[in-house]
Every structure is written in structure tokens, then in C-alpha cells.
Design a protein around this motif. Structure first.
Motif, short mmCIF file in Angstrom:
data_model
loop_
_atom_site.label_atom_id
_atom_site.label_comp_id
_atom_site.label_asym_id
_atom_site.label_seq_id
_atom_site.Cartn_x
_atom_site.Cartn_y
_atom_site.Cartn_z
N VAL A 105 0.85 -1.37 -0.13
CA VAL A 105 -0.09 -0.13 -0.01
C VAL A 105 0.93 1.45 0.03
CG1 VAL A 105 -1.78 -1.27 1.21
CG2 VAL A 105 -0.17 0.07 2.79
N CYS A 106 0.36 2.38 -0.42
CA CYS A 106 1.30 3.57 -0.32
C CYS A 106 0.46 4.76 0.19
CB CYS A 106 1.59 3.63 -1.90
SG CYS A 106 2.90 5.12 -2.05
N ASN A 107 0.81 5.42 1.05
CA ASN A 107 0.56 6.65 1.33
C ASN A 107 1.18 7.90 0.86
OD1 ASN A 107 0.89 8.74 4.52
ND2 ASN A 107 -0.40 9.01 3.03
N ILE A 108 0.51 8.64 -0.18
CA ILE A 108 1.06 9.78 -0.82
C ILE A 108 0.59 10.91 -0.20
CG2 ILE A 108 1.06 10.93 -2.87
CD1 ILE A 108 0.31 8.33 -4.63
N GLU A 109 1.74 11.65 0.34
CA GLU A 109 1.50 13.09 0.89
C GLU A 109 1.85 14.19 0.01
OE1 GLU A 109 3.17 15.91 4.59
OE2 GLU A 109 3.74 13.73 4.74
N LEU A 110 0.52 14.93 -0.33
CA LEU A 110 0.58 15.98 -0.83
C LEU A 110 1.27 17.25 -0.01
CD1 LEU A 110 -2.84 16.02 -2.67
CD2 LEU A 110 -0.86 14.65 -3.40
N LYS A 111 2.45 17.59 -0.74
CA LYS A 111 3.46 18.59 -0.01
C LYS A 111 2.93 19.98 -0.52
CE LYS A 111 6.01 18.07 2.64
NZ LYS A 111 5.86 17.62 4.28
N ASN A 112 1.60 20.58 -0.20
CA ASN A 112 1.02 21.75 -0.66
C ASN A 112 0.47 22.54 0.26
OD1 ASN A 112 -1.11 20.26 -0.05
ND2 ASN A 112 -1.98 19.98 -2.02
N SER A 113 1.21 22.44 1.40
CA SER A 113 0.86 23.52 2.66
C SER A 113 1.39 24.64 2.61
CB SER A 113 0.98 22.78 3.93
OG SER A 113 0.17 21.50 4.06
N ILE A 114 2.91 24.76 2.05
CA ILE A 114 3.51 26.05 1.74
C ILE A 114 3.39 26.64 0.33
CG2 ILE A 114 6.20 26.77 2.14
CD1 ILE A 114 6.50 24.58 4.33
N ILE A 115 3.73 25.68 -0.60
CA ILE A 115 3.64 26.10 -1.94
C ILE A 115 2.17 25.38 -2.36
CG2 ILE A 115 4.55 25.84 -4.20
CD1 ILE A 115 7.40 25.96 -2.58
N THR A 116 1.27 26.45 -2.98
CA THR A 116 0.10 25.64 -3.33
C THR A 116 0.22 25.21 -4.87
OG1 THR A 116 -0.89 27.55 -2.04
CG2 THR A 116 -2.49 26.02 -3.46
N TYR A 117 0.67 23.95 -5.40
CA TYR A 117 0.64 23.71 -6.57
C TYR A 117 -0.58 23.19 -7.31
CZ TYR A 117 5.61 22.48 -4.80
OH TYR A 117 6.74 22.32 -4.51
N GLU A 118 -0.88 24.14 -8.20
CA GLU A 118 -2.01 24.24 -8.90
C GLU A 118 -2.15 22.92 -9.81
OE1 GLU A 118 -5.47 25.85 -9.53
OE2 GLU A 118 -3.92 27.03 -8.62
N GLY A 119 -3.42 22.17 -9.60
CA GLY A 119 -3.75 21.01 -10.23
C GLY A 119 -2.95 19.74 -9.62
N SER A 140 -2.63 11.83 1.89
CA SER A 140 -2.74 12.68 2.96
C SER A 140 -2.24 13.75 2.76
CB SER A 140 -2.00 11.74 4.31
OG SER A 140 -0.48 11.82 3.84
N SER A 141 -2.14 14.78 3.70
CA SER A 141 -1.78 16.31 3.80
C SER A 141 -1.94 16.89 5.03
CB SER A 141 -2.23 16.94 2.49
OG SER A 141 -1.62 18.11 2.38
N PHE A 142 -0.99 17.97 5.13
CA PHE A 142 -1.54 19.04 6.16
C PHE A 142 -2.45 19.84 5.68
CE2 PHE A 142 2.75 17.29 7.83
CZ PHE A 142 2.19 16.86 9.36
N ASN A 143 -2.66 19.99 4.60
CA ASN A 143 -3.46 20.89 3.83
C ASN A 143 -4.91 19.99 3.49
OD1 ASN A 143 -5.25 22.29 2.02
ND2 ASN A 143 -3.41 22.91 0.72
N ILE A 147 -7.20 17.66 0.58
CA ILE A 147 -7.48 16.29 0.47
C ILE A 147 -8.99 15.97 0.50
CG2 ILE A 147 -5.40 15.23 1.87
CD1 ILE A 147 -7.25 15.00 4.23
N VAL A 148 -9.77 17.09 0.97
CA VAL A 148 -11.24 17.00 0.67
C VAL A 148 -11.47 17.20 -0.90
CG1 VAL A 148 -13.27 18.34 1.03
CG2 VAL A 148 -11.91 17.86 2.84
N HIS A 149 -10.77 18.27 -1.57
CA HIS A 149 -10.75 18.35 -3.05
C HIS A 149 -10.60 17.08 -3.61
CE1 HIS A 149 -10.81 20.09 -6.70
NE2 HIS A 149 -9.34 20.21 -7.09
N SER A 150 -9.48 16.26 -3.01
CA SER A 150 -9.12 14.93 -3.70
C SER A 150 -10.30 13.94 -3.54
CB SER A 150 -7.87 14.53 -2.89
OG SER A 150 -6.83 15.22 -3.36
N LEU A 162 -3.38 14.75 7.99
CA LEU A 162 -2.14 14.82 8.89
C LEU A 162 -2.31 15.88 10.12
CD1 LEU A 162 0.42 14.48 6.11
CD2 LEU A 162 0.45 13.18 8.17
N LEU A 163 -2.12 15.24 11.35
CA LEU A 163 -2.38 16.15 12.26
C LEU A 163 -1.05 16.17 13.31
CD1 LEU A 163 -5.72 14.31 13.72
CD2 LEU A 163 -5.59 16.58 12.16
N SER A 164 -0.48 17.19 13.32
CA SER A 164 0.87 17.56 14.09
C SER A 164 0.59 17.77 15.53
CB SER A 164 1.36 18.84 13.60
OG SER A 164 0.76 19.93 13.48
#
Length: 245
Positions: A105-119, A140-143, A147-150, A162-164
Motif C-alpha cells: 500500500v502507499c500513502n502519498i503525502e501532498l506537499k502543498n501546505s507551503i507552496i500551493t501547486y495548482e492542479g 494525505s496532507s497537512f492541507n 484532501i477534501v478536494h481529492s 495529517l495532524l501535528s
């Protein structure tokens, strides 16, 4: 059984977020991976944790300012200089192609909390679907907006916030955004939170669990999964705990 997800691959012993680290994680007995996705100047999805290349490669600057071709010239061995050959920053496409030949299985973390990567969400989802991996991927994401959009784009692909920090009744929050689980920092996953979440049908996969005492605790409480830099160590501890007396 608590699953073992290798954080950025077998990051304790190999260069993080490289194909080498992912392949070695599978050999070490991990049931899954956790990896991070950023986007290049020319819109390609690449597997690297930081917004900058400085810490994990011999380059400098922001991932978003590099083209894929330029990024592929960098050496991602960073603190593992003793390795015989250069390691490259992989594309998400390369990782998923390899993953499709495994059972991981694979957890893909979207790193888009600091830079918003369009699309970014659409691109990740299209690729996951292209490799027919929807049932083995968690996004998953801190954004949490991302993830709701996903989820709205692809309800068949699981999402996990993700919850810190600790959150009051995190299982209720997870349910409210249609997540089947959440990924808290291990300090934000005390036994009572894990138990209450599992009883509510919500999975808990804490990160980044490297301490032996914490690994033992989470295995004993039957946590859904743990995300660790050292899958071999985690596996040894899990086997010891599950061994019949």
C-alpha cells in the motif's frame, strides 16, 4: 495486525524518497510506503519531501523552480555518500510503475501546505487511476482543503488528514471530511485516542514512530498502522509482541 509503512522508504538506512529506499523497505518486510510529492516548474510530480532540494541533494533552490530534466541531474544520496552510485529524485510515475508490481500500500503525502501547486490533486489522482492502484493508495496532507478536494474528485481513493497536534475527538473530524483514518504525530496518538478511533471505525496511522517504546505501545494497542523510518526494527518488535508465550 498493525501494518508497517516505511516513512520515505527505508529512510534510516537509505536515501529517503528514492527508489532504492522503497525497494529496500519492501525487502525489510514493510507492508507499505509513505512518500511525499512536490511539483516541478514544468508540472511534473516528483517524490521529494522538502520544498527545497538543498537538504537531500547536491543542488540548491526550490523544486518548483527546476524542470524535471534539471532535477534529474541532481544526486539524491545526501548523507549516504558511501553508496556506490548516484541516486536520482524519482517521479511519482516511476514509483507507481514499480509499486504496481508489488503488493504494497502507499500513502502519498501532498506537499502543498507551503507552496500551493495548482492542479496537483488532479495529476496525482489521474496517475493513481492510470496504474489501477486506487484501492492501495491513501492521499494525505497537512492541507486538509486539498484532501477534501481529492475526495470530491475521487471518492474511491482513501484520504487521511495529517495532524501535528492533538485534536479533540479526531475520529469525529475524520468522519466529517469522509476520511476513513487520520495520521497523527505519535505524541498526538495516546492509547485512549487510538482505541476510541478504532471503536468508531476510523483507522489511526501515527508518524514517525522510531522509538522502541512507542513502537511497542502502538503494536500493543493494535493501531491500524505505524509510519517509521526503520521498517526492519519495527518488524522485529512486532514479531516479538505477537509471539505466543
Amino acid at each position: 495486525m498493525t501494518l508497517i509503512l516505511a516513512h520515505r522508504g527505508y529512510a534510516a538506512e537509505y536515501p529517503e524518497n528514492t527508489l532504492l529506499a522503497f525497494k529496500e523497505a519492501e525487502k525489510a518486510g514493510a507492508e507499505g510506503l509513505e512518500l511525499d510529492v512536490q511539483m516541478t516548474r514544468d508540472g511534473e510530480l516528483v517524490v521529494i519531501h522538502d520544498e527545497k532540494v538543498d537538504r537531500t541533494t547536491d543542488g540548491t533552490g526550490l523544486v518548483k523552480d527546476y524542470s524535471l530534466k534539471e532535477l534529474k541531474k541532481l544526486d539524491a544520496r545526501f548523507k549516504f555518500e558511501a553508496l556506490p552510485k548516484k541516486e536520482l529524485i524519482p517521479t511519482l510515475d516511476e514509483v507507481l510503475e514499480w509499486l504496481s508490481g508489488t503488493k504494497l500500500v502507499c500513502n502519498i503525502e501532498l506537499k502543498n501546505s507551503i507552496i500551493t501547486y495548482e492542479g496537483m490533486e488532479e495529476k496525482v489522482i489521474n496517475m493513481v487511476r492510470a496504474y489501477d492502484l486506487s484501492d492501495r493508495i491513501i492521499i494525505s496532507s497537512f492541507n486538509h482543503y486539498s484532501i477534501v478536494h481529492s475526495y470530491l474528485l475521487a471518492p474511491e481513493i482513501e484520504i487521511a488528514p495529517l495532524l501535528s497536534e492533538g485534536l479533540y475527538m479526531p475520529w469525529i473530524y475524520a468522519q466529517s471530511i469522509k476520511a476513513k483514518g487520520f495520521h497523527p504525530h505519535w505524541r498526538a496518538a495516546p492509547d485512549q485516542i487510538v482505541r476510541a478511533s478504532l471503536e468508531s471505525g476510523i483507522e489511526v496511522r501515527p508518524y514517525t514512530v522510531n522509538k522502541e517504546t512507542e513502537l511497542e505501545r502502538l503494536f500493543k494497542v493494535d493501531c491500524s498502522a505505524i509510519i517509521t523510518d526503520d521498517p526492519a526494527k519495527a518488524r522485529r518488535i512486532r514479531e516479538k509482541i505477537n509471539r505466543p508465550e
